[in-house]
Each structure stands twice: as structure tokens, then as C-alpha cells.
Design an enzyme around this catalytic site. Structure first.
Site: not given
Length: 472
Positions: A218, A252
């Protein structure tokens, strides 16, 4: 290569201990898994104030309300979703067989992989530790979690709470610096999930390759927000600013840059200032705005802004405050005319700097996004259904929200993951269960079957059957 650090030796021993425990009980019942999920939910929610206080100290300032909304609420919803659906997910799935295999039967049997490794970043330490752990526990695995050294108080408290709740050979937390993290990613886990930067993701994948450990990465990248020609403009600006300033942009999935119709740049900036005054009044003393995690990260953001200005960019403050290195408060700044070659436009920003990039047509906006590495998230503000369909089908991103930012992550039924440079694999919901399971195909032959009809010696009968089977 052998590592003599005592922390690494302890990690290796812990992994052996968990693997031995897994082999003793490789397939926990749903009742056992549900009990583990409830225990995790209870310990996190019962200690949410203490964890939020620790996080506030680690960051320098982070509002408890933001922590509860952005981390604990999402964790609770993820666990509740797993408890509603997990029993069904672990049930064997019947699959069809072609007519030549009848009356045989086929099915998929989900099995726990074994011991899962989870490497957690600093920006959402509870959410990004508990989220993958929920998927791993729902799938029946054991897990070792490596927390970030940049949130030491939160990481230590999380370790203590997990140790109070789970047996060490079931779920354990380890803490240490980057050397331990590197050793962690080199362990022979049955699956490794890493959340962090694309740069470190390369290192994790190389280390995992030594044991052919499957990985879920991720990562991040430059997630675009597109204000379409048919967008509700003020709403779009308000929403983008809210998404960009949550956790001071240290996410993110934060919008990294925004594409606006040419000529709308100044209108975007003016509306963003209005929105900032509403979200964070009296900014200099406002306690709802999060500090940057460390002096190093603060200095990096300042370098990105300074270099962009030196290369011809214009910086537009969205508040009347300036960046303060002592408190690590970095007010949001819109940036226009940033050079494509600048670090600001090449690196994931991970902070409250927001490049505003004009486009002439939606075709140009799509081309701009597609000319760059595939992002973790894409945000589109638009009312025209045909335009929404075009952007949806003609761009590739890890996830997408229409007329919203960030919220695809909050939807526990949607998988969360990247694509290309923004990562690989996904978790959350059913897809998280699958990520941490071996979906084993099982074929069961009937006592009465036609297997002998196609066995050697080959002759007229087999050739006739082949001719029949190959007809089209």
C-alpha cells in the site's frame, strides 16, 4: 545474511513460535475468529482516549475528534462488517464443472495462510495497524505487527494493549527502528503487508523476494483531483480543501494536486481561503489542525516550497499564518505555475502544499493523469454522467471517489489498494479476507465417472470421443 541484533533474533523466535501454534490449530472456527475480532474492537475502543492522547503527543498536535473520526470509527466499522459477513466468507464456494467432468464436484475452500507480517506507517498508526489485522484475523491467521518508530508513544501503548488481549503466539507487536523494519520484511512470512512510501516499497519487495513471500504493498504517489467542467465549483473546492487538510495532508490518499479548467485558478484559490477560514478559524491558535510529524518532514515540505518558488512557481497562502518550525505547523499553500521537473511535481507531497494545474479540455486532464505513474486515488468533481463515465473508464487508479475525497477508504465493503507504482494487492472487506486466505480449489471425483474412457491405450474409442469433445 545473518543479523546479530537481539531484536531480530527475538523476531525470528516469535515467528517460529507463531508458526508452531498455527500448525497446531490451522483452521480456527468462525466462533473463534469472531471472538478475536470482538476482543480487538473492545480493547481499541475502550482505550481510544489514551491512544488519541499518545498520538497527540507524538504529532505535537492532533485533534482527538479527528483521530476518532479518521481512525477509530473506520476500525469499528471494519470489524462490524467482518462480524456480519465473515462466516459467509469462510464457507466453501461451489463451482461449476464442464459436462465432460460430470458428475464430479468442484469448490473453493478458503484457508488461513498462517503467519502474516504487517508493517505500519506513522501517519495513521491505529487505523493502518488494525485495518490489515482485521482482515488477517477474519481469515483465521496469526500476525506480527511492526509499528513505526516515529510515533513512539502510540506504538508502545498499542504493543501493550495487544499483549494484554492476545496470546503472544497469536498476535504480537514489535517496535524498533528502520533496521528492525528491514529485518522484518526479510522474514519468511506467509504474507507481508507494507504501508508506506513507494521508495521503501521497492526495498520491502526485494527483501520479501528472498523467500518468495507474497506481498501487499500500500504505497502512495500523486493522487489527482479533477474539477470537471460541469462541477459544482464551490462545493468541489470546499471538498478538496477538507480532504487536503485532514491530518495536514499527511495521508497516502490525500489529493496531491488539482486540475482545474484554465482561467479558474484564482477562483479556486479565493474559494479555498474562504473554506480554510471556515474550517480552521483563528488559524494560528486553532487546535484542530495537525502538526507535521517531525522536524525532518517539516524541513522537507519547506524545501519543496522553496525549490518550486525558485523555479518560477507562485505560492498562495490560504491562511494569514506562516510555517512555524517550533510547533511544526505548516499552513496550507496553493501553488501555481509549478515546473513539471520540480520536486513538488515529481514526489508525493504528503503535506499541505497543493499544486493547482490548469487544463483546456477534459481530454487534456485525462491525458495529464495518464502520462504519470498510476495514483493510489483519483478524485473527480463533475455532474455530467458522460464525463464521469469517461474519467472512470479512461484512467487507472487504486481507487476513485466522485464528488468526494478520501471516503472510498471509509467504505469497508470496498477493497483498498494501489496499482502500478502506488502498490499491489488490496484489503478491507471480502477482498481483505481473500488477500489473507488461500482460496484452495478442490475437485472431488465421483465414484462412477468416465475417467477410464480416455485412458491409454489410445484407439478408435478415444479418437471418437476426442472428435465429439472438440466439436465447436
Amino acid at each position: 545474511m545473518k543479523n546479530d541484533l537481539p531484536e531480530v533474533a527475538a523476531l525470528e523466535g516469535l515467528l517460529r513460535e507463531q508458526r508452531t501454534a498455527y500448525l497446531r490449530a490451522p483452521y480456527p472456527s468462525w466462533d473463534q475468529r469472531a471472538a478475536h475480532l470482538r476482543a480487538l474492537r473492545d480493547v481499541l475502543l475502550d482505550n481510544r482516549d489514551a491512544l488519541a492522547d499518545a498520538m497527540n503527543v507524538d504529532f505535537g498536535n492532533r485533534a482527538k475528534e479527528e483521530i476518532l473520526l479518521a481512525e477509530f470509527l473506520l476500525v469499528k466499522e471494519e470489524i462490524d462488517g467482518a462480524l456480519r459477513n465473515g462466516k459467509r466468507w469462510m464457507t466453501a464456494q461451489r463451482r461449476a464443472t464442464n459436462k465432460w467432468l460430470l458428475p464430479a464436484r468442484a469448490k473453493i475452500v478458503p484457508q488461513p495462510l498462517g503467519v502474516v507480517g504487517i508493517i505500519v506507517p506513522w501517519n495513521y498508526p491505529v487505523l493502518l495497524a488494525a485495518g490489515p489485522l482485521i482482515s488477517a484475523l477474519t481469515a483465521g491467521n496469526r500476525a506480527i505487527v511492526k509499528m513505526s518508530e516515529l510515533t513512539p508513544r502510540t506504538s508502545m501503548l498499542f504493543e501493550q494493549l495487544i499483549a494484554q488481549t492476545f496470546a503472544r503466539d497469536h498476535v504480537a507487536v514489535v517496535n524498533g527502528d528502520a533496521k528492525l523494519a528491514a529485518a522484518f520484511s526479510a522474514q519468511p512470512f506467509d504474507h507481508l503487508l507494507f504501508t508506506g512510501s513507494t521508495k521503501v516499497g521497492h526495498d520491502v519487495m526485494r527483501a520479501a523476494a528472498e523467500h518468495l513471500t507474497p506481498v501487499t504493498l500500500e504505497l502512495g504517489g500523486k493522487s489527482p483531483a479533477i474539477v470537471g467542467p460541469g462541477a459544482r465549483f464551490d462545493y468541489a473546492v470546499d471538498s478538496i480543501v477538507a480532504g487536503k487538510t485532514l491530518n495536514a495532508g499527511q495521508a497516502c490518499i490525500a489529493p496531491d494536486y488539482v486540475l482545474v479548467p484554465r482561467g479558474k485558478e484564482q477562483a479556486f484559490i479565493e474559494r479555498a481561503r474562504v473554506r480554510m477560514a471556515h474550517l480552521y478559524p483563528d488559524f494560528a491558535r486553532n487546535r484542530d489542525y495537525t502538526s507535521i510529524i517531525s522536524p525532518r518532514h517539516f524541513a522537507r515540505l519547506q524545501r519543496l516550497a522553496d525549490e518550486a518558488r525558485e523555479q518560477g512557481a507562485q505560492l498562495h497562502a490560504l491562511t494569514d499564518s506562516t510555517a512555524d518550525a517550533n510547533t511544526r505547523r505548516f499552513p496550507p499553500v496553493a501553488v501555481t505555475h509549478a515546473a513539471d521537473a520540480s520536486m513538488l511535481m515529481q514526489e508525493e507531497i504528503f503535506g499541505p502544499l497543493l499544486p493547482v494545474v490548469p487544463y483546456d479540455s477534459i481530454d487534456d486532464a485525462i491525458r495529464y493523469v495518464n502520462a504519470r505513474p498510476r495514483p493510489l486515488s483519483l478524485y473527480l468533481y463533475e455532474e455530467d454522467k458522460a464525463t464521469i463515465a469517461r474519467v472512470t473508464h479512461e484512467t487507472i487508479a487504486g481507487g476513485m471517489s466522485v464528488n468526494e475525497t478520501l471516503m472510498h477508504l471509509a467504505c469497508e465493503s470496498l477493497p483498498f489498494g494501489g496499482v502500478g507504482a502506488s502498490g499491489m494487492g488490496a484489503y478491507h472487506g471480502y477482498e481483505g479476507f481473500v488477500t489473507f486466505s488461500k482460496m484452495k480449489p478442490v475437485f472431488t471425483q465421483s465414484r462412477f465417472n468416465g475417467r477410464e474412457l480416455i485412458a491409454p491405450p489410445y484407439g478408435k474409442r478415444v479418437r471418437a470421443l476426442l472428435a465429439l469433445m472438440m466439436r465447436h
